[in-house]
Write an enzyme that holds these catalytic residues in place. Sequence first.
Site, PDB file in Angstrom:
ATOM      1  N   ARG A  58       3.944   8.941  -0.929  1.00 24.59           N
ATOM      2  CA  ARG A  58       4.640   8.214  -0.632  1.00 24.59           C
ATOM      3  C   ARG A  58       4.491   8.761   1.211  1.00 24.59           C
ATOM      4  O   ARG A  58       5.597   9.886   1.088  1.00 24.59           O
ATOM      5  CB  ARG A  58       5.846   7.952  -1.308  1.00 24.59           C
ATOM      6  N   HIS A  98       2.459  -1.075  -0.562  1.00 24.51           N
ATOM      7  CA  HIS A  98       2.480  -0.460  -2.254  1.00 24.51           C
ATOM      8  C   HIS A  98       1.577  -0.847  -2.775  1.00 24.51           C
ATOM      9  O   HIS A  98       2.251  -1.772  -4.233  1.00 24.51           O
ATOM     10  CB  HIS A  98       3.604  -0.845  -2.228  1.00 24.51           C
ATOM     11  N   GLN A 109       1.861  -0.948  -6.753  1.00 23.29           N
ATOM     12  CA  GLN A 109       2.755  -1.550  -7.292  1.00 23.29           C
ATOM     13  C   GLN A 109       2.583  -2.913  -7.408  1.00 23.29           C
ATOM     14  O   GLN A 109       2.357  -3.571  -8.369  1.00 23.29           O
ATOM     15  CB  GLN A 109       4.284  -2.252  -6.504  1.00 23.29           C
ATOM     16  N   ASP A 122      12.481  -8.516  -3.534  1.00 29.16           N
ATOM     17  CA  ASP A 122      12.288  -6.750  -3.681  1.00 29.16           C
ATOM     18  C   ASP A 122      13.666  -6.455  -2.667  1.00 29.16           C
ATOM     19  O   ASP A 122      14.464  -7.770  -1.639  1.00 29.16           O
ATOM     20  CB  ASP A 122      11.407  -6.449  -2.149  1.00 29.16           C
ATOM     21  N   CYS A 132      10.339  -5.174  -8.333  1.00 27.84           N
ATOM     22  CA  CYS A 132       9.214  -4.165  -8.205  1.00 27.84           C
ATOM     23  C   CYS A 132      10.133  -2.691  -8.377  1.00 27.84           C
ATOM     24  O   CYS A 132      10.114  -1.609  -8.589  1.00 27.84           O
ATOM     25  CB  CYS A 132       8.848  -3.484  -7.068  1.00 27.84           C
ATOM     26  N   ARG A 141       3.325   0.089 -13.671  1.00 31.87           N
ATOM     27  CA  ARG A 141       3.129   1.342 -13.306  1.00 31.87           C
ATOM     28  C   ARG A 141       2.408   1.735 -13.724  1.00 31.87           C
ATOM     29  O   ARG A 141       1.454   2.612 -12.909  1.00 31.87           O
ATOM     30  CB  ARG A 141       4.679   2.190 -12.709  1.00 31.87           C
TER      31      ARG A 141
HETATM   32  N1  NVA Z   1      10.796  -2.395   0.228  1.00 28.20           N
HETATM   33  C1  NVA Z   1      11.202  -0.710  -0.374  1.00 28.20           C
HETATM   34  C2  NVA Z   1       9.730  -0.915  -1.540  1.00 28.20           C
HETATM   35  C3  NVA Z   1      10.768   0.422  -3.078  1.00 28.20           C
HETATM   36  C4  NVA Z   1       9.938   0.571  -4.385  1.00 28.20           C
HETATM   37  C5  NVA Z   1      10.628   0.175   0.117  1.00 28.20           C
HETATM   38  O1  NVA Z   1      10.207   0.895   0.903  1.00 28.20           O
HETATM   39  O2  NVA Z   1      12.720   0.706   0.327  1.00 28.20           O
HETATM   40  N1   CP Z   2       9.675   0.553  -7.483  1.00 33.13           N
HETATM   41  C1   CP Z   2       8.730   1.669  -7.119  1.00 33.13           C
HETATM   42  O1   CP Z   2       7.842   2.114  -5.900  1.00 33.13           O
HETATM   43  O2   CP Z   2       9.926   2.380  -7.212  1.00 33.13           O
HETATM   44  P1   CP Z   2      10.220   4.023  -7.233  1.00 33.13           P
HETATM   45  O3   CP Z   2      10.528   3.755  -5.609  1.00 33.13           O
HETATM   46  O4   CP Z   2      11.793   4.615  -7.627  1.00 33.13           O
HETATM   47  O5   CP Z   2       9.305   4.460  -6.941  1.00 33.13           O
END
Ligand code: NVA
Ligand code: CP
Length: 315
Positions: free
Chosen positions: A100, A127, A130, A223, A263, A291
């Site tokens: 990540r 992502h 997801q 989101d 998500c 997931r």
């Molecule tokens: N769009 C959000 C998704 C979190 C799972 C982010 O990047 O923070």
């Molecule tokens: N949806 C998602 O990726 O959640 P986290 O940020 O908790 O991993």
Amino acid sequence: MRHLLRDDDLSPEEQAAVLRLALEVKAEPHARQPLAGPRTVAVLFDKSSTRTRVSFSVGIADLGGSALILDSAGTQVGRGEPIPDTARVLGRMVSAIVWRTHAQSGLEQMAEHSGVPVVNALSEEAHPCQLLADWLTLLEHFGSLAGLTVAYVGDGANNMAHSYLLGGATAGMHVRVGAPEGFAPWDSIVADAERIAATTGGSVAVLTDPVETVRGADVVITDTWISMGHEQEREQRLTTFQPYSVTSDLVAHAHADAVVLHCLPAYRGLEIAADVIDGPRSLVWDEAENRLHAQKALLVWLLERSGATTSPLGT
Ligand code: NVA
Ligand code: CP
């Protein structure tokens, strides 16, 4: 060697195969043991996570392996060690790398130099893990994906909107993104999604009116308005996105049997109303659980194609 850095790294046939495998893995959680040994998968986080951290940790253990969960602030990556050097070192010790991070280019370098499968566990651009969980949830609910109309409202320039465009086009779905001016999806992502949709029978539409976006849709998605890394824009974003809140009034414009995805993490009263996310149309808890199953299937699929599996049971 195969990787999942963006949703369109999987062809339509491959996406369907991973989702079928996910249904199998969900029905028989321990039937496949490609990481028996145990062999190790490194899971690196440059940003916060609950679901991704836990689902990879549990999923890798279910596959017979050992998850090495690393917060990159505590590694030399966090102090500027070149990504290709980190990739070479990790690739000599682990069977796959899940990361990540911020920039897509970092993932591309990791994939180029590690010699093992690399999975994008969220970047600024996409992502895709997801997305697989979301499509697994819709597959379970509707029985098929092609032809469904998916309406995403909110921040169109974020990773989830991009994944819905790319992954939805791949699945032959009709994807609409409704976002305010200045927050439309990246032009390059829309162009790629349009190119894919032309081959799958899907379609892509970028709109600004939230009601027009959700009208008649089978699935309504949103989101957070403040993705990780954009916290300093909070006040401006709360104002700009307010008309895009997924309320029961907005969902009333969708198909009578429409379902709702998010998500998570969700911020009730902002991008989604409490009575929607906690209401009967919401599939968010199945979505979060999926997931685990989708990522296990993805790892099985990638490891089988990397030539890196020990003799897996049940294959
Ligand atoms: N769009 C959000 C998704 C979190 C799972 C982010 O990047 O923070
Ligand atoms: N949806 C998602 O990726 O959640 P986290 O940020 O908790 O991993």
